[in-house]
Scaffold this motif. Sequence first.
Motif, mmCIF file in Angstrom:
data_model
loop_
_atom_site.group_PDB
_atom_site.id
_atom_site.type_symbol
_atom_site.label_atom_id
_atom_site.label_comp_id
_atom_site.label_asym_id
_atom_site.label_seq_id
_atom_site.Cartn_x
_atom_site.Cartn_y
_atom_site.Cartn_z
ATOM 1 N N UNK A 24 0.866 -1.180 0.000
ATOM 2 C CA UNK A 24 0.000 0.000 0.000
ATOM 3 C C UNK A 24 0.900 1.227 0.000
ATOM 4 N N UNK A 25 0.808 2.029 -1.032
ATOM 5 C CA UNK A 25 1.708 3.169 -1.222
ATOM 6 C C UNK A 25 3.147 2.677 -1.130
ATOM 7 N N UNK A 26 3.932 3.184 -0.170
ATOM 8 C CA UNK A 26 5.326 2.746 -0.024
ATOM 9 C C UNK A 26 5.495 1.695 1.070
ATOM 10 N N UNK A 27 4.409 1.233 1.662
ATOM 11 C CA UNK A 27 4.473 0.238 2.737
ATOM 12 C C UNK A 27 4.222 -1.155 2.181
ATOM 13 N N UNK A 28 4.973 -2.116 2.702
ATOM 14 C CA UNK A 28 4.836 -3.500 2.260
ATOM 15 C C UNK A 28 4.876 -4.392 3.496
ATOM 16 N N UNK A 29 3.901 -5.311 3.616
ATOM 17 C CA UNK A 29 3.875 -6.232 4.758
ATOM 18 C C UNK A 29 3.778 -7.663 4.252
ATOM 19 N N UNK A 30 4.369 -8.585 5.025
ATOM 20 C CA UNK A 30 4.251 -10.008 4.700
ATOM 21 C C UNK A 30 2.800 -10.432 4.869
ATOM 22 N N UNK A 31 2.366 -11.330 3.999
ATOM 23 C CA UNK A 31 0.972 -11.742 4.009
ATOM 24 C C UNK A 31 0.832 -13.189 3.564
ATOM 25 N N UNK A 32 -0.344 -13.731 3.844
ATOM 26 C CA UNK A 32 -0.691 -15.080 3.393
ATOM 27 C C UNK A 32 -2.107 -15.030 2.852
ATOM 28 N N UNK A 53 -10.642 0.980 4.068
ATOM 29 C CA UNK A 53 -11.473 0.372 3.029
ATOM 30 C C UNK A 53 -11.567 1.336 1.863
ATOM 31 N N UNK A 54 -11.463 0.795 0.662
ATOM 32 C CA UNK A 54 -11.474 1.616 -0.541
ATOM 33 C C UNK A 54 -10.080 1.954 -1.042
ATOM 34 N N UNK A 55 -9.044 1.627 -0.253
ATOM 35 C CA UNK A 55 -7.663 1.908 -0.661
ATOM 36 C C UNK A 55 -7.211 0.914 -1.721
ATOM 37 N N UNK A 56 -6.448 1.396 -2.676
ATOM 38 C CA UNK A 56 -5.884 0.532 -3.722
ATOM 39 C C UNK A 56 -4.603 -0.113 -3.190
ATOM 40 N N UNK A 57 -4.496 -1.430 -3.361
ATOM 41 C CA UNK A 57 -3.329 -2.184 -2.900
ATOM 42 C C UNK A 57 -2.869 -3.128 -3.998
ATOM 43 N N UNK A 58 -1.701 -3.711 -3.766
ATOM 44 C CA UNK A 58 -1.183 -4.746 -4.650
ATOM 45 C C UNK A 58 -0.860 -5.967 -3.802
#
Length: 110
Positions: A24-32, A53-58
Amino acid sequence: MRNLNIIARRAERKYCRIFGKVRYLNNEVDARILNLSITGAAVEIRAPLYAASGSRVQILAEDLGTLHGIIRWSHNGRLGIQFDPNSNAQAQVASYFRFFHKDVKPVLTR
């Protein structure tokens, strides 16, 4: 029971265990990725991601590539992400199901 305003996906979901990251933006977190469908995913994140909610993520995952989406809900370290219909996400998920997916049963329930 309280209403969490979680909008359920209508597409068939399949449980999976795909590790990756959510950006999200310049933040990146580990996920499953916990479950996946053609239209979205439920994702467990390992650290706080300050996105509403409503934020664009990758979602970045080796088996899936980069998927673009929008956060639809967030609760207890989990996110519901709806894939961007203008992206290549549906084709990437369909390809994953065709070539890589192995059925997985949930180990623990909340």
